[in-house]
Write an enzyme that holds these catalytic residues in place. Structure first.
Site, PDB file in Angstrom:
ATOM      1  N   ASN A  72       0.844  -1.191   0.000  1.00  0.00           N
ATOM      2  CA  ASN A  72       0.000   0.000   0.000  1.00  0.00           C
ATOM      3  C   ASN A  72       0.884   1.248   0.000  1.00  0.00           C
ATOM      4  OD1 ASN A  72      -1.506   2.235   1.037  1.00  0.00           O
ATOM      5  ND2 ASN A  72      -3.069   0.816   1.774  1.00  0.00           N
ATOM      6  N   GLY A  99       0.163   4.385   0.051  1.00  0.00           N
ATOM      7  CA  GLY A  99      -0.248   5.405   1.024  1.00  0.00           C
ATOM      8  C   GLY A  99       0.330   5.129   2.392  1.00  0.00           C
ATOM      9  N   LYS A 100       0.219   3.867   2.811  1.00  0.00           N
ATOM     10  CA  LYS A 100       0.787   3.485   4.118  1.00  0.00           C
ATOM     11  C   LYS A 100       2.293   3.673   4.120  1.00  0.00           C
ATOM     12  CE  LYS A 100      -2.140  -0.384   5.647  1.00  0.00           C
ATOM     13  NZ  LYS A 100      -2.064  -1.795   6.043  1.00  0.00           N
ATOM     14  N   ASP A 120      -1.255  -3.478  10.439  1.00  0.00           N
ATOM     15  CA  ASP A 120      -2.589  -3.928  10.049  1.00  0.00           C
ATOM     16  C   ASP A 120      -3.552  -2.916  10.630  1.00  0.00           C
ATOM     17  OD1 ASP A 120      -3.949  -6.092   8.523  1.00  0.00           O
ATOM     18  OD2 ASP A 120      -5.156  -6.115  10.346  1.00  0.00           O
ATOM     19  N   SER A 121      -4.420  -2.433   9.783  1.00  0.00           N
ATOM     20  CA  SER A 121      -5.263  -1.330  10.212  1.00  0.00           C
ATOM     21  C   SER A 121      -6.625  -1.445   9.569  1.00  0.00           C
ATOM     22  CB  SER A 121      -4.598  -0.007   9.844  1.00  0.00           C
ATOM     23  OG  SER A 121      -4.134  -0.061   8.505  1.00  0.00           O
TER      24      SER A 121
HETATM   25  P1  IMP Z   1      -4.700  -3.888   5.662  1.00  0.00           P
HETATM   26  O1  IMP Z   1      -4.081  -3.334   6.904  1.00  0.00           O
HETATM   27  O2  IMP Z   1      -3.719  -4.068   4.571  1.00  0.00           O
HETATM   28  O3  IMP Z   1      -5.544  -5.093   5.941  1.00  0.00           O
HETATM   29  O4  IMP Z   1      -5.672  -2.794   5.049  1.00  0.00           O
HETATM   30  C1  IMP Z   1      -6.198  -1.796   5.811  1.00  0.00           C
HETATM   31  C2  IMP Z   1      -7.340  -1.118   5.061  1.00  0.00           C
HETATM   32  O5  IMP Z   1      -7.962  -0.243   6.014  1.00  0.00           O
HETATM   33  C3  IMP Z   1      -6.847  -0.218   3.930  1.00  0.00           C
HETATM   34  O6  IMP Z   1      -6.892  -0.845   2.693  1.00  0.00           O
HETATM   35  C4  IMP Z   1      -7.833   0.929   4.001  1.00  0.00           C
HETATM   36  O7  IMP Z   1      -8.983   0.575   3.308  1.00  0.00           O
HETATM   37  C5  IMP Z   1      -8.159   1.013   5.481  1.00  0.00           C
HETATM   38  N1  IMP Z   1      -7.273   1.981   6.158  1.00  0.00           N
HETATM   39  C6  IMP Z   1      -6.279   1.712   7.057  1.00  0.00           C
HETATM   40  N2  IMP Z   1      -5.665   2.840   7.433  1.00  0.00           N
HETATM   41  C7  IMP Z   1      -6.253   3.824   6.737  1.00  0.00           C
HETATM   42  C8  IMP Z   1      -6.014   5.219   6.678  1.00  0.00           C
HETATM   43  O8  IMP Z   1      -5.119   5.788   7.299  1.00  0.00           O
HETATM   44  N3  IMP Z   1      -6.844   5.918   5.867  1.00  0.00           N
HETATM   45  C9  IMP Z   1      -7.831   5.334   5.139  1.00  0.00           C
HETATM   46  N4  IMP Z   1      -8.072   4.037   5.134  1.00  0.00           N
HETATM   47  C10 IMP Z   1      -7.284   3.276   5.935  1.00  0.00           C
END
Ligand code: IMP
Length: 212
Positions: free
Chosen positions: A16, A18-19, A75-76
């Site tokens: 990701n 953005g992350k 993970d968020s």
């Molecule tokens: P994972 O941690 O890869 O399972 O994905 C976390 C998902 O939560 C992301 O794809 C976003 O859809 C959402 N998410 C997590 N953090 C944020 C953030 O800071 N802004 C917006 N969406 C977020």
């Protein structure tokens, strides 16, 4: 024999962008070079745990094993009160396995149609973890949250994921209206990563630029 860990180059267990930008902005100044796992040809781990912390550990261990480097994972997700905490750990896959951010936002707004402004409370949760490939230190885990409300329609052009529909009343702005640095000051990820860094400095002193 366990070797003293070197954190100068770490792999980030996510694709990701953005992350990654947010993680680099917080951890870069400590002297850490953060490389995305995709740059090293590492595939994504299956996120099969029931908790954010469990999934962060799965992702970090997978990337550390494959790269031989210390690995950081996040993970968020978004937990919406009116939806009983959904989408939660399923946030990335809310509208389906290959859902785009726009698909997920559309589904969220559809599910919240008719829910009045004073009942649209939500929070982002982040579990951030660092592991070393040889387990020379115990996994370092830090979690935090960002509280806000879900807007009636998207606002702003920054960020990623659910940012366009997440509004923080305390600062009077939407998440997609913030710069990366502004977002990191208040966000679940920014706070969890700063906590992770302070815990890491305690377990592995002398590895970091300590001016922050
Ligand atoms: P994972 O941690 O890869 O399972 O994905 C976390 C998902 O939560 C992301 O794809 C976003 O859809 C959402 N998410 C997590 N953090 C944020 C953030 O800071 N802004 C917006 N969406 C977020």
């Amino acid at each position: 024999m366990k070797v003293k860990p070197d954190f100068s180059r770490c792999v980030f267990a996510s694709n990701n962008r953005g992350k990654l930008a947010e993680v680099q902005a917080v951890l870069g100044p400590l002297g850490l070079t953060i490389v995305a796992q995709s740059e090293l040809g590492i595939d994504s781990a299956a996120e099969t745990a029931a908790t954010f912390a469990g999934n962060a550990l799965l992702k970090a261990r997978h990337a550390a094993r494959r790269s031989g480097l210390p690995a950081i994972a996040d993970d968020s997700g978004l937990c919406v009160d009116a939806l009983g905490g959904r989408p939660g750990v399923q946030s990335a896959r809310y509208a389906g396995t290959d859902a785009s951010d726009a698909d997920n936002v559309r589904k969220l707004l559809a599910e919240l149609r008719g829910v009045p402004a004073d009942q649209r409370q939500a929070r982002f949760h982040c579990a951030a973890v660092l592991v070393t490939p040889d387990d020379s230190i115990e996994p370092v885990l830090a979690e935090d949250e960002w509280h806000g409300v879900i807007l009636l329609e998207p606002a702003g052009t920054g960020g990623f994921g659910y940012d366009p529909v997440f509004y923080d009343p305390a600062i009077g702005k939407g998440a997609a209206e913030l710069t990366t640095d502004e977002k990191n000051t208040v966000s679940h990820r920014g706070k969890a990563l700063r906590l992770l860094a302070s815990r890491l400095k305690r377990v592995a002193p002398g590895n970091f630029n300590d001016h922050r």
